[in-house]
Every structure is written in structure tokens, then in C-alpha cells.
Design an enzyme around this catalytic site. Structure first.
Site, PDB file in Angstrom:
ATOM      1  N   CYS A 153      -4.330  -1.301   6.668  1.00  0.00           N
ATOM      2  CA  CYS A 153      -3.716  -0.181   5.958  1.00  0.00           C
ATOM      3  C   CYS A 153      -4.767   0.847   5.533  1.00  0.00           C
ATOM      4  O   CYS A 153      -5.774   0.497   4.915  1.00  0.00           O
ATOM      5  CB  CYS A 153      -2.965  -0.700   4.736  1.00  0.00           C
ATOM      6  N   GLY A 166      -0.362   2.531  -2.815  1.00  0.00           N
ATOM      7  CA  GLY A 166      -0.410   1.652  -3.981  1.00  0.00           C
ATOM      8  C   GLY A 166       0.483   0.445  -3.899  1.00  0.00           C
ATOM      9  O   GLY A 166       1.347   0.338  -3.030  1.00  0.00           O
ATOM     10  N   GLU A 213       0.144  10.946  -1.977  1.00  0.00           N
ATOM     11  CA  GLU A 213       1.043  11.501  -0.970  1.00  0.00           C
ATOM     12  C   GLU A 213       2.431  10.906  -1.106  1.00  0.00           C
ATOM     13  O   GLU A 213       2.580   9.749  -1.501  1.00  0.00           O
ATOM     14  CB  GLU A 213       0.474  11.216   0.428  1.00  0.00           C
ATOM     15  N   CYS A 237      -5.334   2.013  -3.792  1.00  0.00           N
ATOM     16  CA  CYS A 237      -4.608   0.743  -3.901  1.00  0.00           C
ATOM     17  C   CYS A 237      -5.558  -0.355  -4.332  1.00  0.00           C
ATOM     18  O   CYS A 237      -6.740  -0.355  -3.975  1.00  0.00           O
ATOM     19  CB  CYS A 237      -3.977   0.376  -2.560  1.00  0.00           C
ATOM     20  N   SER A 244       6.096  -7.307   2.123  1.00  0.00           N
ATOM     21  CA  SER A 244       5.297  -7.109   3.337  1.00  0.00           C
ATOM     22  C   SER A 244       4.695  -8.453   3.712  1.00  0.00           C
ATOM     23  O   SER A 244       3.686  -8.860   3.150  1.00  0.00           O
ATOM     24  CB  SER A 244       4.188  -6.094   3.066  1.00  0.00           C
ATOM     25  N   LEU A 245       5.337  -9.129   4.625  1.00  0.00           N
ATOM     26  CA  LEU A 245       4.944 -10.509   4.914  1.00  0.00           C
ATOM     27  C   LEU A 245       3.873 -10.569   6.001  1.00  0.00           C
ATOM     28  O   LEU A 245       2.799 -11.103   5.793  1.00  0.00           O
ATOM     29  CB  LEU A 245       6.192 -11.310   5.307  1.00  0.00           C
ATOM     30  N   CYS A 291       9.712   8.396   0.306  1.00  0.00           N
ATOM     31  CA  CYS A 291       8.743   7.308   0.244  1.00  0.00           C
ATOM     32  C   CYS A 291       7.685   7.746  -0.763  1.00  0.00           C
ATOM     33  O   CYS A 291       6.982   8.736  -0.544  1.00  0.00           O
ATOM     34  CB  CYS A 291       8.149   7.102   1.636  1.00  0.00           C
ATOM     35  N   SER A 302       8.758  -2.123  -2.532  1.00  0.00           N
ATOM     36  CA  SER A 302       8.086  -2.918  -1.512  1.00  0.00           C
ATOM     37  C   SER A 302       6.776  -3.457  -2.072  1.00  0.00           C
ATOM     38  O   SER A 302       5.976  -2.719  -2.634  1.00  0.00           O
ATOM     39  CB  SER A 302       7.810  -2.031  -0.297  1.00  0.00           C
ATOM     40  N   CYS A 359      -5.353  -4.918   2.207  1.00  0.00           N
ATOM     41  CA  CYS A 359      -4.780  -5.191   3.526  1.00  0.00           C
ATOM     42  C   CYS A 359      -5.639  -4.493   4.586  1.00  0.00           C
ATOM     43  O   CYS A 359      -5.874  -3.294   4.502  1.00  0.00           O
ATOM     44  CB  CYS A 359      -3.347  -4.675   3.604  1.00  0.00           C
ATOM     45  N   CYS A 414       3.928   4.768   7.666  1.00  0.00           N
ATOM     46  CA  CYS A 414       3.472   3.623   6.864  1.00  0.00           C
ATOM     47  C   CYS A 414       2.011   3.323   7.125  1.00  0.00           C
ATOM     48  O   CYS A 414       1.584   3.230   8.271  1.00  0.00           O
ATOM     49  CB  CYS A 414       4.212   2.352   7.271  1.00  0.00           C
TER      50      CYS A 414
HETATM   51  N1  SAH Z   1       1.834  -2.146  -1.365  1.00  0.00           N
HETATM   52  C1  SAH Z   1       3.198  -2.155  -0.977  1.00  0.00           C
HETATM   53  C2  SAH Z   1       3.765  -0.804  -0.579  1.00  0.00           C
HETATM   54  C3  SAH Z   1       2.919   0.093   0.283  1.00  0.00           C
HETATM   55  S1  SAH Z   1       2.721  -0.292   1.995  1.00  0.00           S
HETATM   56  C4  SAH Z   1       3.424  -3.168   0.111  1.00  0.00           C
HETATM   57  O1  SAH Z   1       2.452  -3.744   0.591  1.00  0.00           O
HETATM   58  O2  SAH Z   1       4.557  -3.428   0.468  1.00  0.00           O
HETATM   59  C5  SAH Z   1       4.273  -0.009   2.730  1.00  0.00           C
HETATM   60  C6  SAH Z   1       4.465  -0.778   4.027  1.00  0.00           C
HETATM   61  O3  SAH Z   1       3.637  -0.256   5.075  1.00  0.00           O
HETATM   62  C7  SAH Z   1       4.115  -2.238   3.901  1.00  0.00           C
HETATM   63  O4  SAH Z   1       5.087  -3.039   4.509  1.00  0.00           O
HETATM   64  C8  SAH Z   1       2.812  -2.318   4.669  1.00  0.00           C
HETATM   65  O5  SAH Z   1       2.557  -3.610   5.112  1.00  0.00           O
HETATM   66  C9  SAH Z   1       3.048  -1.326   5.769  1.00  0.00           C
HETATM   67  N2  SAH Z   1       1.834  -0.873   6.449  1.00  0.00           N
HETATM   68  C10 SAH Z   1       0.582  -0.820   5.953  1.00  0.00           C
HETATM   69  N3  SAH Z   1      -0.255  -0.342   6.890  1.00  0.00           N
HETATM   70  C11 SAH Z   1       0.472  -0.095   7.996  1.00  0.00           C
HETATM   71  C12 SAH Z   1       0.179   0.448   9.275  1.00  0.00           C
HETATM   72  N4  SAH Z   1      -1.049   0.822   9.602  1.00  0.00           N
HETATM   73  N5  SAH Z   1       1.183   0.561  10.162  1.00  0.00           N
HETATM   74  C13 SAH Z   1       2.458   0.227   9.818  1.00  0.00           C
HETATM   75  N6  SAH Z   1       2.793  -0.262   8.621  1.00  0.00           N
HETATM   76  C14 SAH Z   1       1.821  -0.431   7.717  1.00  0.00           C
END
Ligand code: SAH
Length: 347
Positions: free
Chosen positions: A122, A166, A95, A115, A221-222, A108, A198, A119, A340
Site C-alpha cells: 500500500c 489511514g 486525499e 497511516c 482487509s484480509l 472514499c 474498512s 502493509c 485503493c
Molecule cells: N486501513 C484500512 C483502510 C484503507 S485501505 C484497511 O486496511 O482496510 C483500503 C483498501 O485498499 C484495503 O482493503 C487495502 O487492503 C486495499 N489496498 C491497499 N493497497 C492496495 C493496492 N495497492 N491495490 C489495491 N488495493 C489496495
């Protein structure tokens, strides 16, 4: 019957295309012509390449295929956000999302099918990684969104974020090749300053990027600056610890002088205390950075809940008091599962 598997012509570099013509007793510049059709004009068939003879087109047809993505389903959110379900040549689906604001259109894009990371908050992580996207599949997502931006908003795409499905740094080579094409005058000619990669934070790859002198922006993504907590929500943190990440980010800044953006969600009962924000402040001091507090988009199971406004205010005030730039980002496209962390091939 065609038993020989034809090669994807878009996997070839310009030089390889030039060599192909020389090896077939033609001129090297034909390679340039074809390259232009493939990348600048996004040709989907050899037939449209009108400055080549019929024989040349037939010869290409006999040797190659042009693999292209196909936008299968396009959904539009009430806030203008567009989500594309993109079908790949092997029928897998990823997507990508177009996010319009008053002044910008941001694409985006996805870098992998599924992936490789885990996390827990996610939706994409539930799909597991099926394969990496090729450079052309990443590039095509951008072209598709650029076309939609021109069609629906009368302006070209202005920014790109690698925040779709991813982990871009787990598909490093292809992501960098795609960015090369996107920024090259032989591709879309976009400024790398308008591109953000990111990552969840792969220290080795962050160093490698820094060594290669890349010019795009880096976001990390901290979500927590405390190891135990980060590991509980992003289990790979047990391997790529915050200390390693910190050193890699300091190295990045030393080489690129490019400020890092930290993406951070505040969740109820997970990272909503003063101790959490203090740790973030400390982490931000290691290298010039800013913080984007992003809204949590629930992914159905109710395990994670966005913290209340009081906790967000505490973050904002503490960061500001420490002279750290902070923005609070609202989500877009939630009604079509385009926000996101919601990308999981649902329609
Ligand atoms: N793998 C990469 C890029 C994809 S995720 C990364 O981790 O940065 C893109 C962003 O969406 C990241 O900052 C991630 O932490 C955030 N994200 C993931 N799940 C989410 C959710 N359910 N709600 C809001 N942001 C989310």
C-alpha cells in the site's frame, strides 16, 4: 496582535456551545443556532450567521476560529472518478475520492494523515502516520464530495467507505464522532447502512464497536487467511493474529448480526494456490461473510503483481462451490492515482 490561540469552535459539542452562551449571559438556544450553521449549513465564517446579532458574531470571532478543510486540487479520471487533495488547517494534505457508478456515488474518505500500519503493498503506508484527523475533517471530506456529486452528477452522495488514507480503527473515537454527525439529522442525515468502515483488523477495536452497537458495515482487509503469509505482507499481523481477528469477528457478528465483507487481493506467487483459497473458505465459515476480490493497483516498485485470471477463477469457483458470496471488483481512477492503495499525495 492576536497572541491568544483561539479555539476551534467545531471541536465543541452542541451542549458545550449552549453552555458557552449561558456563561456569556445569553440564551442557550443561541448554541443551537450556531451549531446548525456549523454543521448543517457548513458555514465558513461567523459573518454569514445572519440570525445572530453583530455583537454576538464579534464575540464568537474574538473567541473562536472555524477550521475548515480546503480542496486544493481536484483531478478527474477518464472513468468519472474524482480525487480531491484536501488541505488541512495545519497545511497537511490528505486525499478523498468520489467514485460514480450508474446508480451510486461513493465517497472514499481518509481517517489519518499517512497511516500507522505497514502493509507492504500500500502506497499510503510509506507516508507513516503524521496525525489523526479530527471528526470535522472527516465530515468535511464527505460534504465536499456530496457537493461535487450534486454538481457533476446531479445527485447526492449515496455511500461512504472509510478506505482512504489511514486505519480508521486507530482513530476510533474521531471516526465514530464523524459518523455520528454524518448520520444525524443535525448533520447529513445519511443512513449508517450506507457507510462501510474498512479495517486491516484491530481485534480489540472490533469488539468495542460491536459492544457499542454500531449500525454501519464492517469490511476487513484480509488478503490471506494463513498467518505466515499475512504477516509477510501485513507485518502487524504478528501482533494481531488471525486467531484473535477471527474471535473478534465472531463476537462482532454475534452482537450486530451484520455480515462481514473480506477484501482480498490475489497476488502472483504470494496467495495464488489452492491451499490459500481453502484457508480463505475456512475463515469465511467462522462468521457470515462475503468476499470482494479487488484488483491490485501497482505502486511502482514491481514487487507485487496481480495474479492471472486463472488464479482469480480458481478463487471464484472454490468460493462459490462453498456457498460464499464473491464479487470481483474492478479498480477505478487508476489514471489519477485515485485507486485503493494509491493514495500518497502524488499529483
Ligand atoms: N486501513 C484500512 C483502510 C484503507 S485501505 C484497511 O486496511 O482496510 C483500503 C483498501 O485498499 C484495503 O482493503 C487495502 O487492503 C486495499 N489496498 C491497499 N493497497 C492496495 C493496492 N495497492 N491495490 C489495491 N488495493 C489496495
Amino acid at each position: 496582535m492576536d497572541t491568544i490561540k483561539k479555539k476551534d469552535i467545531r471541536a465543541l459539542t452542541r451542549e458545550q456551545l449552549r453552555d458557552f452562551f449561558v456563561n456569556n449571559e445569553d440564551k442557550a438556544f443561541r448554541g443551537n443556532q450556531v451549531y446548525e450553521w456549523l454543521w448543517q449549513k457548513s458555514a465558513h465564517s461567523f459573518n454569514v450567521m445572519t440570525n445572530l446579532s453583530k455583537e454576538t458574531r464579534d464575540m464568537l470571532e474574538a473567541n473562536f476560529v472555524i477550521n475548515h478543510i480546503k480542496v486544493d486540487v481536484m483531478q478527474r479520471s477518464t472513468d468519472g472518478t474524482i480525487k480531491n487533495a484536501v488541505r488541512l488547517h495545519d497545511d497537511l494534505v490528505v486525499e478523498s475520492v468520489l467514485i460514480p457508478t450508474k446508480t451510486r456515488t461513493t465517497a472514499c474518505v481518509s481517517s489519518q494523515v499517512g497511516c500507522s500500519l505497514d502493509c507492504r503493498f500500500c502506497a499510503t503506508s510509506r507516508l507513516k502516520r503524521m496525525r489523526n484527523l479530527n471528526p470535522d475533517e472527516i465530515y468535511d471530506q464527505v460534504v465536499a464530495i456530496d457537493n461535487e456529486s450534486r454538481l457533476y452528477f446531479n445527485r447526492p452522495l449515496s455511500n461512504i467507505v472509510f478506505m482512504g488514507m489511514g486505519e480508521p480503527l486507530m482513530n476510533y473515537t474521531n471516526v465514530l464522532k464523524a459518523i455520528d454527525k454524518i448520520t444525524s439529522s443535525e448533520g447529513l442525515g445519511m443512513s449508517p447502512k450506507r457507510i462501510t468502515v474498512s479495517t486491516s483488523g484491530v481485534p480489540k477495536m472490533i469488539r468495542k464497536m460491536a459492544d457499542e452497537g454500531v449500525k454501519f458495515n464492517l469490511a476487513v482487509s484480509l488478503h490471506s487467511a494463513i498467518d505466515d503469509i499475512r504477516t509477510s505482507i501485513m507485518p502487524f499481523n504478528a501482533t494481531f493474529t488471525l486467531a484473535d481477528l477471527r474471535e473478534a469477528l465472531q463476537y462482532w457478528y454475534g452482537k450486530t448480526k451484520s455480515r462481514i465483507t473480506y477484501e482480498y487481493i490475489v497476488w502472483n506467487g504470494i496467495n495464488d494456490t489452492q491451499k490459500d483459497v481453502d484457508a480463505l473458505v475456512q475463515f469465511c465459515k467462522f462468521a457470515p461473510s462475503k468476499v470482494n476480490l479487488i484488483e491490485y493497483n501497482p505502486i511502482d516498485d514491481g514487487e507485487f503483481q496481480q495474479a492471472n485470471d486463472k488464479a482469480i477463477d480458481m478463487y471464484v469457483n472454490t468460493l462459490k462451490r462453498n456457498n460464499i458470496v464473491v464479487t470481483v471488483r474492478r479498480s477505478r481512477g487508476k489514471d489519477i492515482d485515485a485507486a485503493c492503495g494509491q493514495l500518497a499525495n502524488k499529483q
